[in-house]
Scaffold this active site. Structure first.
Site, PDB file in Angstrom:
ATOM      1  N   GLU A 186     -17.428  -1.069 -10.528  1.00 14.74           N
ATOM      2  CA  GLU A 186     -16.918  -2.308 -11.113  1.00 14.74           C
ATOM      3  C   GLU A 186     -18.042  -3.223 -11.583  1.00 14.74           C
ATOM      4  O   GLU A 186     -17.832  -4.111 -12.404  1.00 14.74           O
ATOM      5  CB  GLU A 186     -16.042  -3.022 -10.090  1.00 14.74           C
ATOM      6  CG  GLU A 186     -15.151  -4.095 -10.659  1.00 14.74           C
ATOM      7  CD  GLU A 186     -14.067  -4.492  -9.684  1.00 14.74           C
ATOM      8  OE1 GLU A 186     -13.574  -5.629  -9.796  1.00 14.74           O
ATOM      9  OE2 GLU A 186     -13.707  -3.678  -8.813  1.00 14.74           O
ATOM     10  N   PRO A 231      -8.103  -8.508 -10.843  1.00 11.04           N
ATOM     11  CA  PRO A 231      -8.038  -7.560  -9.716  1.00 11.04           C
ATOM     12  C   PRO A 231      -7.738  -6.140 -10.196  1.00 11.04           C
ATOM     13  O   PRO A 231      -7.125  -5.915 -11.237  1.00 11.04           O
ATOM     14  CB  PRO A 231      -6.885  -8.123  -8.864  1.00 11.04           C
ATOM     15  CG  PRO A 231      -6.905  -9.584  -9.146  1.00 11.04           C
ATOM     16  CD  PRO A 231      -7.276  -9.701 -10.608  1.00 11.04           C
ATOM     17  N   ARG A 232      -8.152  -5.186  -9.389  1.00 11.09           N
ATOM     18  CA  ARG A 232      -8.110  -3.785  -9.801  1.00 11.09           C
ATOM     19  C   ARG A 232      -6.713  -3.289 -10.152  1.00 11.09           C
ATOM     20  O   ARG A 232      -6.539  -2.489 -11.071  1.00 11.09           O
ATOM     21  CB  ARG A 232      -8.698  -2.914  -8.681  1.00 11.09           C
ATOM     22  CG  ARG A 232     -10.195  -3.093  -8.523  1.00 11.09           C
ATOM     23  CD  ARG A 232     -10.711  -2.331  -7.329  1.00 11.09           C
ATOM     24  NE  ARG A 232     -12.168  -2.369  -7.301  1.00 11.09           N
ATOM     25  CZ  ARG A 232     -12.891  -1.785  -6.356  1.00 11.09           C
ATOM     26  NH1 ARG A 232     -12.304  -1.126  -5.382  1.00 11.09           N
ATOM     27  NH2 ARG A 232     -14.212  -1.852  -6.386  1.00 11.09           N
ATOM     28  N   ASP A 233      -5.688  -3.735  -9.412  1.00  9.89           N
ATOM     29  CA  ASP A 233      -4.346  -3.243  -9.715  1.00  9.89           C
ATOM     30  C   ASP A 233      -3.895  -3.680 -11.094  1.00  9.89           C
ATOM     31  O   ASP A 233      -3.244  -2.927 -11.824  1.00  9.89           O
ATOM     32  CB  ASP A 233      -3.354  -3.704  -8.644  1.00  9.89           C
ATOM     33  CG  ASP A 233      -3.269  -5.221  -8.513  1.00  9.89           C
ATOM     34  OD1 ASP A 233      -4.296  -5.896  -8.723  1.00  9.89           O
ATOM     35  OD2 ASP A 233      -2.182  -5.732  -8.187  1.00  9.89           O
ATOM     36  N   ARG A 256      -6.884  -4.222  -2.608  1.00 14.00           N
ATOM     37  CA  ARG A 256      -8.216  -4.650  -2.154  1.00 14.00           C
ATOM     38  C   ARG A 256      -9.063  -5.132  -3.323  1.00 14.00           C
ATOM     39  O   ARG A 256      -9.101  -4.499  -4.382  1.00 14.00           O
ATOM     40  CB  ARG A 256      -8.930  -3.476  -1.461  1.00 14.00           C
ATOM     41  CG  ARG A 256     -10.365  -3.809  -1.044  1.00 14.00           C
ATOM     42  CD  ARG A 256     -11.013  -2.647  -0.348  1.00 14.00           C
ATOM     43  NE  ARG A 256     -11.245  -1.489  -1.205  1.00 14.00           N
ATOM     44  CZ  ARG A 256     -12.267  -1.364  -2.055  1.00 14.00           C
ATOM     45  NH1 ARG A 256     -13.151  -2.352  -2.204  1.00 14.00           N
ATOM     46  NH2 ARG A 256     -12.409  -0.258  -2.765  1.00 14.00           N
TER      47      ARG A 256
END
Length: 630
Positions: free
Chosen positions: A270, A325-327, A428
């Protein structure tokens, strides 16, 4: 002499299963607390999957922005987890993470520095401020190296004090644990394991066991996880009687390589996006601006010009949406691919070459540059990467107490790191994994040592050892009957099932089908046959790992089918919205004679002073009515 009586036994105070960041940090703390500690490492010492956590350690040290503090870190973590986090774990994590990073530095970790000499911190998705302490893009490797050297230092200290007479901290390399053993009262009494090279069996008797085995990614076909991640700790906890919590929440990291085949599934850290990498579709457009959720509108840019300014002036401008965020990023990539705007090989393009000069990329992202240049002949300083979601991390895991990491219902059993659930809620944030394993690895080791000091001497009965030995040898019995199942075939079918039917986008009918397939695979697994003997037998190892993967995969599929909403890493195409009624609900999986059962348990209301960190509108979106009234 009977086969069982010939099984070697050793006595310890604490046994730590796993030698990644969480396991080593637990072992160090247990040893410092006076416990004789054994560490069991599935691979070679120092080769744990922690080395793949490249971007940094999230901790609010305020080195890059003086406004950062633990309350902001806590707030970001809860937002990322969509308020399903075990809030006390998130609070302890945010409060203690800076001290754990500074501690690493005193033990020899060589962090990148700011111009005035402080530990440098970089941007990562979901974090309000630059918060990740880093070592280029090799932070996990430096963390593990530092903890490894600390373990070696403690071993040398023991040797100076006692010579060869007593080992107070010992690492068992290339051993696999197949059972947590208990005494007649239901308390932990040790573990049954085998040496992978020779096949010899070993029982380590101890009143306290810490599970630190990592994740479950090898149940999926496309994953960033290494070969060790077969759900061992989760299955060991289930079989010992402890529940797993919220296993439906599996994180698909948005940027795993999808091409060339030689690097498929390998993570693109990331920090590539944190340092300015942009995501583009096949039309060349930065599509992430189309996918900023309403709740994030105030903090994320609406145009390329506005987003680009943030890199120069992060205090006064909204950040680019590549740092959501990753999602959110993973779902956006998946949507572009489904809409026909993906790259030629089913992903999108990630380009950092237009933002940074080649020499800067090589300096700030050395692993990324060398890895893809050597393995795939992709030069990230001159061309875009083809990336897409890859199974990366499981937010769910063994249900534990926030303060002590003790498991629910099994005295003497503890869990820390990715194997434990609760800290991250439904999703997370990047960088929180390394600080999580440091904070709760330390807590697990400390409380396991304290528990062991007050516990009776562990006694493992002959019957328990005999049963564990027979279970481990069962795959050899099938080879004499002929027509047995091949473990490699079953593994491939399980991975395809999870990838196709319980992947990033889920549907009721597909998950029901997945459960039917998993049940059939479990029945076939009873007839697994491996040939040869116990020495150097990878087929035998996989046959034993399959028990764990099948158990954990059923938990994931069953919980995902039960949770009729989309939240964090769990996306239901047939239930696309978050439902307020589901926010305060945890799903517990338990293993019994009838298979996996589910139980709904309400979460503990968040403490009032922590609720005050959020505005009313945000709370109204996420929290249940009774918590708002409270």
């Amino acid at each position: 002499m009977s086969p069982v009586s010939s099984v070697e036994r050793q006595r310890w105070d604490v046994v730590v299963v796993g030698a990644g960041g969480a396991g080593l940090r637990a072992a160090i703390e247990a040893r410092r607390a006076g416990a004789r500690t054994a560490v069991i490492c599935k691979s070679l010492f120092g080769k744990a999957h922690t080395v793949m956590a490249e971007g940094g350690i999230a901790a609010s040290m305020a080195n890059a922005n003086e406004h950062d503090d633990w309350k902001t870190h806590f707030r970001d973590t809860m937002r990322g987890g969509k308020f399903l986090n075990q809030w006390r774990m998130a609070e302890l994590h945010a409060q203690e993470a800076p001290e754990r990073v500074w501690e690493l530095e005193t033990w020899g970790a060589l962090f990148d520095r700011t111009p005035d000499g402080r530990i440098s911190q970089r941007n990562f998705g979901g974090h309000e401020y630059p918060r990740l302490a880093h070592v280029g893009d090799r932070t996990g490797l430096e963390l593990l190296r530092t903890l490894q050297q600390k373990v070696v230092g403690l071993q040398q200290e023991d040797h100076r004090e006692t010579g060869d007479h007593e080992a107070r901290l010992k690492v068992f390399q290339e051993f696999t644990v197949t059972r947590v053993l208990k005494d007649g009262s239901g308390n932990v009494a040790g573990v049954f394991c085998y040496e992978r090279e020779s096949g010899r069996f070993l029982v380590l008797e101890a009143p306290a066991v810490v599970l630190a085995t990592g994740g479950i990614g090898k149940s999926f076909k496309v994953t960033s996880n290494s070969w060790e991640y077969t759900g061992d700790g989760q299955a060991l906890a289930l079989l010992a009687g402890a529940p797993l919590v919220n296993m439906e929440f599996v994180q698909f990291h948005p940027t795993g390589m999808v091409w060339p085949p030689s690097v498929k599934g390998i993570l693109v850290t990331e920090s590539v996006r944190g340092d300015g990498g942009v995501l583009r579709n096949s039309e060349g457009r930065r599509f992430m601006f189309d996918y900023v959720p309403d709740v994030f509108k105030e903090k994320y840019a609406e145009s390329e010009e506005e987003g680009d300014r943030w890199y120069e002036d992060p205090e006064n401008n909204r950040r680019p949406p590549e740092l959501l965020p990753r999602d959110e990023v993973a779902r956006a990539i998946n949507a572009e691919v489904k809409a026909g705007r993906g790259s030629p090989h089913g992903g999108v393009f990630l380009d950092v070459s237009t933002r940074m000069p080649a020499e800067t990329i090589k300096r700030r992202l050395p692993s990324m540059y060398h890895q893809f240049k050597e393995l795939a002949d992709v030069d990230i300083t001159a061309e875009a990467m083809e990336v897409g979601p890859t199974c990366h991390y499981v937010m769910g895991g063994v249900a534990v107490e926030s303060e002590t990491t003790a498991t629910v219902g099994v005295p003497g059993l503890f869990a820390a790191g990715e194997v434990a659930g609760g800290m991250h809620g439904s999703n997370r944030l990047g960088g929180n994994s390394l600080s999580d394993l440091l904070v709760f690895g330390r807590r697990a080791g400390l409380h396991a040592a304290r528990y062991a000091a007050g516990a009776a001497t562990a006694e493992v009965g002959e019957e328990a050892v005999a049963a564990a030995r027979a279970e481990a040898l069962a795959p050899f019995d099938g080879s004499s009957e002929g027509g047995g199942e091949n473990p490699y075939t079953l593994h491939q079918e399980l991975q395809q099932t999870m990838n196709d039917l319980v992947g990033i986008i889920r549907r009721e009918g597909e998950m029901a089908e997945a459960l039917e397939r998993i049940a059939a695979l479990r029945e076939r697994a009873r007839r697994i046959a491996v040939e040869g003997h116990r020495q150097f037998n990878p087929g035998w190892h996989l046959a034993l790992d399959l028990r764990n993967m099948l158990l954990v995969s059923e938990c994931v599929a069953r919980a995902a089918l039960e949770r009729t909403e989309s939240r964090g890493g769990h996306t239901r195409e047939d239930r696309p919205a978050m439902e307020r009624s589901w926010r305060p609900v945890n799903l517990l999986c338990r293993a019994g004679d009838g298979g996996i059962t589910l139980e709904r348990v309400r979460t503990e209301p968040i403490r009032a002073d922590l609720l005050a960190l959020f505005d009313k509108e945000e709370l109204a979106k996420y929290l249940a009515e009774e918590e708002l009234d409270a």
